[in-house]
Design an enzyme around this catalytic site. Structure first.
Site, PDB file in Angstrom:
ATOM      1  N   HIS A 168     -38.972  13.689 -15.813  1.00 34.44           N
ATOM      2  CA  HIS A 168     -37.834  14.385 -15.205  1.00 34.44           C
ATOM      3  C   HIS A 168     -38.236  15.817 -14.919  1.00 34.44           C
ATOM      4  O   HIS A 168     -38.948  16.433 -15.702  1.00 34.44           O
ATOM      5  CB  HIS A 168     -36.625  14.365 -16.157  1.00 34.44           C
ATOM      6  CG  HIS A 168     -35.346  14.659 -15.464  1.00 34.44           C
ATOM      7  ND1 HIS A 168     -34.893  15.943 -15.260  1.00 34.44           N
ATOM      8  CD2 HIS A 168     -34.440  13.831 -14.888  1.00 34.44           C
ATOM      9  CE1 HIS A 168     -33.749  15.880 -14.592  1.00 34.44           C
ATOM     10  NE2 HIS A 168     -33.455  14.618 -14.351  1.00 34.44           N
ATOM     11  N   ASP A 219     -32.551   6.564 -15.240  1.00 33.18           N
ATOM     12  CA  ASP A 219     -32.718   5.336 -14.464  1.00 33.18           C
ATOM     13  C   ASP A 219     -33.300   4.177 -15.267  1.00 33.18           C
ATOM     14  O   ASP A 219     -33.157   3.033 -14.870  1.00 33.18           O
ATOM     15  CB  ASP A 219     -33.639   5.607 -13.259  1.00 33.18           C
ATOM     16  CG  ASP A 219     -32.924   6.425 -12.225  1.00 33.18           C
ATOM     17  OD1 ASP A 219     -31.917   5.932 -11.714  1.00 33.18           O
ATOM     18  OD2 ASP A 219     -33.352   7.554 -11.944  1.00 33.18           O
TER      19      ASP A 219
HETATM   20  N1  COA Z   1     -45.247   7.805 -14.652  1.00 36.05           N
HETATM   21  C1  COA Z   1     -46.521   8.226 -14.836  1.00 36.05           C
HETATM   22  N2  COA Z   1     -46.892   9.510 -14.773  1.00 36.05           N
HETATM   23  C2  COA Z   1     -45.928  10.412 -14.506  1.00 36.05           C
HETATM   24  C3  COA Z   1     -44.585  10.036 -14.299  1.00 36.05           C
HETATM   25  C4  COA Z   1     -44.255   8.689 -14.388  1.00 36.05           C
HETATM   26  N3  COA Z   1     -43.019   8.274 -14.212  1.00 36.05           N
HETATM   27  N4  COA Z   1     -43.851  11.153 -14.066  1.00 36.05           N
HETATM   28  C5  COA Z   1     -44.704  12.170 -14.106  1.00 36.05           C
HETATM   29  N5  COA Z   1     -45.958  11.725 -14.375  1.00 36.05           N
HETATM   30  C6  COA Z   1     -47.167  12.542 -14.516  1.00 36.05           C
HETATM   31  C7  COA Z   1     -47.697  12.897 -13.128  1.00 36.05           C
HETATM   32  O1  COA Z   1     -48.589  11.943 -12.640  1.00 36.05           O
HETATM   33  C8  COA Z   1     -48.336  14.235 -13.381  1.00 36.05           C
HETATM   34  O2  COA Z   1     -49.572  14.022 -13.988  1.00 36.05           O
HETATM   35  P1  COA Z   1     -50.829  14.943 -13.600  1.00 36.05           P
HETATM   36  O3  COA Z   1     -50.447  16.335 -14.035  1.00 36.05           O
HETATM   37  O4  COA Z   1     -51.956  14.349 -14.360  1.00 36.05           O
HETATM   38  O5  COA Z   1     -50.973  14.835 -12.107  1.00 36.05           O
HETATM   39  C9  COA Z   1     -47.413  14.868 -14.435  1.00 36.05           C
HETATM   40  O6  COA Z   1     -46.803  13.768 -15.121  1.00 36.05           O
HETATM   41  C10 COA Z   1     -46.343  15.767 -13.820  1.00 36.05           C
HETATM   42  O7  COA Z   1     -45.703  15.005 -12.802  1.00 36.05           O
HETATM   43  P2  COA Z   1     -44.855  15.607 -11.629  1.00 36.05           P
HETATM   44  O8  COA Z   1     -44.653  14.583 -10.565  1.00 36.05           O
HETATM   45  O9  COA Z   1     -45.429  16.928 -11.222  1.00 36.05           O
HETATM   46  O10 COA Z   1     -43.486  15.884 -12.354  1.00 36.05           O
HETATM   47  P3  COA Z   1     -42.224  16.367 -11.610  1.00 36.05           P
HETATM   48  O11 COA Z   1     -41.445  17.161 -12.575  1.00 36.05           O
HETATM   49  O12 COA Z   1     -42.550  17.003 -10.319  1.00 36.05           O
HETATM   50  O13 COA Z   1     -41.518  14.999 -11.202  1.00 36.05           O
HETATM   51  C11 COA Z   1     -40.257  13.071 -11.271  1.00 36.05           C
HETATM   52  C12 COA Z   1     -40.431  14.490 -11.820  1.00 36.05           C
HETATM   53  C13 COA Z   1     -38.923  12.540 -11.753  1.00 36.05           C
HETATM   54  C14 COA Z   1     -40.278  13.120  -9.727  1.00 36.05           C
HETATM   55  C15 COA Z   1     -41.437  12.200 -11.759  1.00 36.05           C
HETATM   56  O14 COA Z   1     -41.446  12.194 -13.171  1.00 36.05           O
HETATM   57  C16 COA Z   1     -41.362  10.793 -11.214  1.00 36.05           C
HETATM   58  O15 COA Z   1     -41.806  10.546 -10.082  1.00 36.05           O
HETATM   59  N6  COA Z   1     -40.808   9.831 -12.020  1.00 36.05           N
HETATM   60  C17 COA Z   1     -40.688   8.460 -11.572  1.00 36.05           C
HETATM   61  C18 COA Z   1     -39.491   8.322 -10.636  1.00 36.05           C
HETATM   62  C19 COA Z   1     -38.168   8.451 -11.368  1.00 36.05           C
HETATM   63  O16 COA Z   1     -37.962   7.849 -12.408  1.00 36.05           O
HETATM   64  N7  COA Z   1     -37.243   9.218 -10.764  1.00 36.05           N
HETATM   65  C20 COA Z   1     -35.883   9.381 -11.287  1.00 36.05           C
HETATM   66  C21 COA Z   1     -35.697  10.754 -11.856  1.00 36.05           C
HETATM   67  S1  COA Z   1     -34.135  10.903 -12.671  1.00 36.05           S
END
Ligand code: COA
Length: 283
Positions: A168, A219
């Site tokens: 998140h 979710d």
């Molecule tokens: N599964 C695996 N790895 C994950 C992950 C997940 N669900 N969420 C984050 N990570 C990892 C990323 O790959 C990244 O790793 P890295 O630094 O080695 O590249 C790190 O954690 C940071 O991820 P990032 O995408 O920059 O975090 P964010 O704060 O920008 O994104 C979300 C937040 C919610 C977009 C992201 O966690 C995600 O895509 N989750 C899955 C989709 C989801 O459940 N969305 C609903 C949100 S309520």
């Protein structure tokens, strides 16, 4: 979500307050949209399945009516309460992407229906509202293929894929909404004789937490909860909208009551003149 986006936009033409953007008119529009969005989602599902539409029952709550109009039968008190809690948990979450989109649209002094249409467009994306549908597709595949949930997810991570339902932008500890949904998923699974969805989810949650230090978000357990309420997985995001309309509308009303245009600046980081610019006559 495509149906909802178009239907909400079209509803503006039929709204008695269409041209009125004052506070009281916006409250009336918000109440109407809260009811209409739930009815559109239920009606869409009935129509695509060639089932007759179901009249609302004034003796039921909003969540009870949604389940009645979706499934055609009066929900149990447990199911009605479970959906009610899920709707409350999803109702508002400060400046998430869809609410921000709604506020940006409203801040140009546009109208409620335009702002909510913007919000629905933003909610549609898999990084926002679409994640619980993706979670359920994974659970369903694991169930169908009789796969090991931990190995399935280990494989996803090995391919550098994100596991939907985890992580998140704001919460780096447990998402407090997940705490409630986890209990609902477990209890509904037990009472309906389908404990496998919760059991799989629990194993995945423990593994992802140990492996990636990522917590389940809202979710993750809403996927199994909605499935156990008889909601098809492609309706999970529309059901998010059934709830979030209250938060979106409240933000739009607050924005319009005390408006200021939302206009962020961009910082240009590319090369600057004269290093790369070639006058047109010299190209
Ligand atoms: N599964 C695996 N790895 C994950 C992950 C997940 N669900 N969420 C984050 N990570 C990892 C990323 O790959 C990244 O790793 P890295 O630094 O080695 O590249 C790190 O954690 C940071 O991820 P990032 O995408 O920059 O975090 P964010 O704060 O920008 O994104 C979300 C937040 C919610 C977009 C992201 O966690 C995600 O895509 N989750 C899955 C989709 C989801 O459940 N969305 C609903 C949100 S309520």
């Amino acid at each position: 979500m495509d149906v909802l986006r178009t239907a909400v936009s079209a509803l503006a033409f039929y709204d008695a307050d269409e041209k009125n953007n004052d506070h009281d008119a916006n409250v009336r529009k918000a109440i109407r949209l809260t009811s209409q969005i739930a009815m559109i989602v239920a009606a869409y599902d009935r129509i695509r399945k060639d089932k007759p539409l179901v009249e609302a029952d004034r003796s039921l709550s909003h969540s009870g009516n949604f389940l009645l109009q979706l499934t055609g039968s009066k929900p149990s008190a447990t199911a009605e309460r479970a959906l009610d809690i899920a709707l409350i948990l999803h109702a508002d979450h400060e400046l998430n992407a869809s609410t921000f989109a709604a506020r940006v649209t409203a801040a140009t002094l546009s109208d409620m229906h335009s702002a909510i249409t913007s919000a629905i467009g933003a909610l549609k994306g898999p990084l926002h509202g679409g994640a619980n549908e993706a979670v359920f597709r994974i659970l369903e595949t694991i169930d169908r293929e009789k796969a090991d949930p931990v190995e399935y997810v280990r494989n996803l991570l090995a391919q550098k894929k994100k596991v939907p339902g985890f992580g998140h932008r704001v919460y780096h500890t447990e998402d407090p909404r997940a705490t409630h949904l986890r209990v609902m998923s477990r209890d509904l699974g037990r009472s309906s004789g389908q404990p496998q969805w919760y059991e799989m989810s629990e194993k995945i949650e423990q593994f992802v937490k140990a492996e990636k230090k990522l917590n389940a978000n809202v979710d993750f357990y809403s996927a199994s909860t909605y499935h156990l309420l008889g909601i098809d997985e492609d309706l999970f995001t529309p059901v998010f909208a059934v709830s979030r309309i209250s938060g979106w509308a409240a933000h739009v009303i607050e924005q319009l009551d005390d408006n200021r245009l939302i206009r962020p600046r961009a910082e240009y980081l590319g090369p600057t003149y004269p290093n790369h610019y070639v006058a047109i006559g010299k190209r």
